[in-house]
Design an enzyme around this catalytic site. Sequence first.
Site, PDB file in Angstrom:
ATOM      1  N   ARG A 297      -7.008   8.803 -10.195  1.00  0.00           N
ATOM      2  CA  ARG A 297      -7.588   9.124  -8.876  1.00  0.00           C
ATOM      3  C   ARG A 297      -6.500   9.542  -7.884  1.00  0.00           C
ATOM      4  O   ARG A 297      -5.456   8.919  -7.782  1.00  0.00           O
ATOM      5  CB  ARG A 297      -8.346   7.900  -8.346  1.00  0.00           C
ATOM      6  CG  ARG A 297      -9.046   8.134  -6.998  1.00  0.00           C
ATOM      7  CD  ARG A 297      -8.218   7.634  -5.841  1.00  0.00           C
ATOM      8  NE  ARG A 297      -8.921   7.728  -4.574  1.00  0.00           N
ATOM      9  CZ  ARG A 297      -8.348   7.580  -3.388  1.00  0.00           C
ATOM     10  NH1 ARG A 297      -7.069   7.304  -3.302  1.00  0.00           N
ATOM     11  NH2 ARG A 297      -9.053   7.685  -2.285  1.00  0.00           N
ATOM     12  N   VAL A 298      -6.772  10.585  -7.151  1.00  0.00           N
ATOM     13  CA  VAL A 298      -5.888  11.036  -6.076  1.00  0.00           C
ATOM     14  C   VAL A 298      -6.713  11.082  -4.799  1.00  0.00           C
ATOM     15  O   VAL A 298      -7.863  11.537  -4.819  1.00  0.00           O
ATOM     16  CB  VAL A 298      -5.302  12.434  -6.389  1.00  0.00           C
ATOM     17  CG1 VAL A 298      -4.566  12.999  -5.183  1.00  0.00           C
ATOM     18  CG2 VAL A 298      -4.373  12.359  -7.603  1.00  0.00           C
ATOM     19  N   GLY A 299      -6.139  10.604  -3.698  1.00  0.00           N
ATOM     20  CA  GLY A 299      -6.884  10.574  -2.441  1.00  0.00           C
ATOM     21  C   GLY A 299      -6.550  11.752  -1.544  1.00  0.00           C
ATOM     22  O   GLY A 299      -6.121  12.818  -1.999  1.00  0.00           O
ATOM     23  N   ASP A 300      -6.743  11.543  -0.277  1.00  0.00           N
ATOM     24  CA  ASP A 300      -6.502  12.604   0.715  1.00  0.00           C
ATOM     25  C   ASP A 300      -5.021  12.756   1.080  1.00  0.00           C
ATOM     26  O   ASP A 300      -4.589  13.823   1.523  1.00  0.00           O
ATOM     27  CB  ASP A 300      -7.254  12.274   2.010  1.00  0.00           C
ATOM     28  CG  ASP A 300      -6.758  10.968   2.623  1.00  0.00           C
ATOM     29  OD1 ASP A 300      -6.659   9.968   1.875  1.00  0.00           O
ATOM     30  OD2 ASP A 300      -6.456  10.933   3.832  1.00  0.00           O
TER      31      ASP A 300
ATOM     32  N   THR B  82      -5.799   8.052   7.592  1.00  0.00           N
ATOM     33  CA  THR B  82      -5.754   6.899   6.700  1.00  0.00           C
ATOM     34  C   THR B  82      -7.190   6.450   6.475  1.00  0.00           C
ATOM     35  O   THR B  82      -8.096   6.824   7.199  1.00  0.00           O
ATOM     36  CB  THR B  82      -4.886   5.764   7.291  1.00  0.00           C
ATOM     37  OG1 THR B  82      -4.824   4.681   6.353  1.00  0.00           O
ATOM     38  CG2 THR B  82      -5.429   5.254   8.596  1.00  0.00           C
ATOM     39  N   GLY B  83      -7.385   5.641   5.435  1.00  0.00           N
ATOM     40  CA  GLY B  83      -8.739   5.175   5.130  1.00  0.00           C
ATOM     41  C   GLY B  83      -9.263   5.791   3.853  1.00  0.00           C
ATOM     42  O   GLY B  83      -8.489   6.225   3.002  1.00  0.00           O
TER      43      GLY B  83
ATOM     44  N   THR C 156      -2.080   3.490   4.184  1.00  0.00           N
ATOM     45  CA  THR C 156      -1.260   4.701   4.150  1.00  0.00           C
ATOM     46  C   THR C 156      -0.379   4.797   5.394  1.00  0.00           C
ATOM     47  O   THR C 156      -0.852   4.561   6.498  1.00  0.00           O
ATOM     48  CB  THR C 156      -2.194   5.927   4.122  1.00  0.00           C
ATOM     49  OG1 THR C 156      -2.895   5.900   2.889  1.00  0.00           O
ATOM     50  CG2 THR C 156      -1.436   7.222   4.255  1.00  0.00           C
TER      51      THR C 156
ATOM     52  N   SER D  75       0.810  -1.219   0.000  1.00  0.00           N
ATOM     53  CA  SER D  75       0.000   0.000   0.000  1.00  0.00           C
ATOM     54  C   SER D  75       0.842   1.266   0.000  1.00  0.00           C
ATOM     55  O   SER D  75       0.308   2.365   0.095  1.00  0.00           O
ATOM     56  CB  SER D  75      -0.916  -0.002   1.223  1.00  0.00           C
ATOM     57  OG  SER D  75      -0.142  -0.091   2.390  1.00  0.00           O
TER      58      SER D  75
ATOM     59  N   THR E 170       1.532   6.970   0.302  1.00  0.00           N
ATOM     60  CA  THR E 170       0.588   5.893  -0.017  1.00  0.00           C
ATOM     61  C   THR E 170       0.589   5.579  -1.507  1.00  0.00           C
ATOM     62  O   THR E 170       0.944   6.439  -2.327  1.00  0.00           O
ATOM     63  CB  THR E 170      -0.848   6.288   0.399  1.00  0.00           C
ATOM     64  OG1 THR E 170      -1.712   5.162   0.295  1.00  0.00           O
ATOM     65  CG2 THR E 170      -1.399   7.409  -0.467  1.00  0.00           C
TER      66      THR E 170
ATOM     67  N   GLY F 132     -10.027   8.108   1.415  1.00  0.00           N
ATOM     68  CA  GLY F 132      -9.595   9.483   1.262  1.00  0.00           C
ATOM     69  C   GLY F 132     -10.707  10.445   0.909  1.00  0.00           C
ATOM     70  O   GLY F 132     -10.705  11.606   1.342  1.00  0.00           O
TER      71      GLY F 132
HETATM   72  N1  ASP Z   1      -6.118   7.398   2.379  1.00  0.00           N
HETATM   73  C1  ASP Z   1      -5.643   6.642   1.253  1.00  0.00           C
HETATM   74  C2  ASP Z   1      -6.356   7.087   0.015  1.00  0.00           C
HETATM   75  O1  ASP Z   1      -7.542   7.348   0.073  1.00  0.00           O
HETATM   76  C3  ASP Z   1      -5.809   5.169   1.361  1.00  0.00           C
HETATM   77  C4  ASP Z   1      -5.604   4.524   2.694  1.00  0.00           C
HETATM   78  O2  ASP Z   1      -5.194   5.134   3.653  1.00  0.00           O
HETATM   79  O3  ASP Z   1      -5.876   3.343   2.794  1.00  0.00           O
HETATM   80  O4  ASP Z   1      -5.726   7.105  -1.021  1.00  0.00           O
END
Ligand code: ASP
Length: 340
Positions: free
Chosen positions: A224-227, A247-248, A196, A94, A214, A250
Amino acid sequence: MNRRKFIKNTALTGAGLLLGSALVGCNENATKETESTAVISNDDSKATLPLVIATWHVKEATAKAMEVLQAGGNALDAVEQGCMVEEANEKGQSVGKGGLPDRDGNVTLDACIMDKHGNCGAVVYLQDITHAVSVARKVMEETPHVMLAGEGAKQYAISQGFEAEDLLTEASKEAWEKWKVEAKYKPIINIENHDTIGMLAIDKNGDISGACTTSGLAYKMGGRVGDSPIIGSGLFVDNEVGAAVATGLGEEVVKTVGSFLVVELMRQGKSPQDACEEAIGRIVNKPNSNYKDFQVGYIAVNKKGETGSYSVHQWFSMTKFEDGVNAQIQSDYFNKTENS
Ligand code: ASP
């Protein structure tokens, strides 16, 4: 409810994205190891500096960061070098090399870093460069910008001496090929022990820095871009107050500007633990929140070295290295009814 069942029940359906593998659970090992650990408490009255906290079970990474701090290094060097340990770890699917790819088979990395002065740097959709966090630091220190994306970020990294390499390992390629057979947006049981990596450190001078790195959600849409690389969402540091990292899923963190929110709540006087809990509350208490379908977790530290962590669902943990003890601490969580 056991973890496996929980992950199955948290399938995201019909949304057009495979989100499951990077969202929930995440730690068969942690499950075993953390059953005996206490839920985090607010009693940090004995906080000693320096200290490091990180999302998930990443003791080697926090150990590296602590080594830097103990040698008199600053918090910025510590979080960068700590995150680099996980980026180089090919077994971690990850982060960095070996990260699970998007649905087209491309490993794309997001990362950011923030220092005690409020300076920050980020890279999004970076390909072929393992140490995204270090490129983010270069962006912060060597350019007039805060964020570089995609090919521009890669070319900049190469110009700074980073080597281009294929980040898709055999194991991650195999996992992707297995996924492609059906290519359905169903959850995959994630046997990884973290997602992450977000890391926060306070050095001997009491100064705070943070970093976040991450490969994002497995089999995400291309582009795609996350948080995680978004300052204020995946990470925020205010050296007067404290710092937080997420984390999680985003998308949910971005919608509530989560890490900034946690820091602002601490500024208003909340403990790191209470601030993390309220930030999760902002997500789960939204009208029509589908929180049962996703995981989000926060960790935070304040200027005094008090720490906190909280998540939507069970199985989130943080690693904390303080006063010679490098320990995994299971996080308290919101959704008690579903997971007991
Ligand atoms: N926060 C990350 C994202 O959304 C993924 C993760 O933390 O599992 O890209």
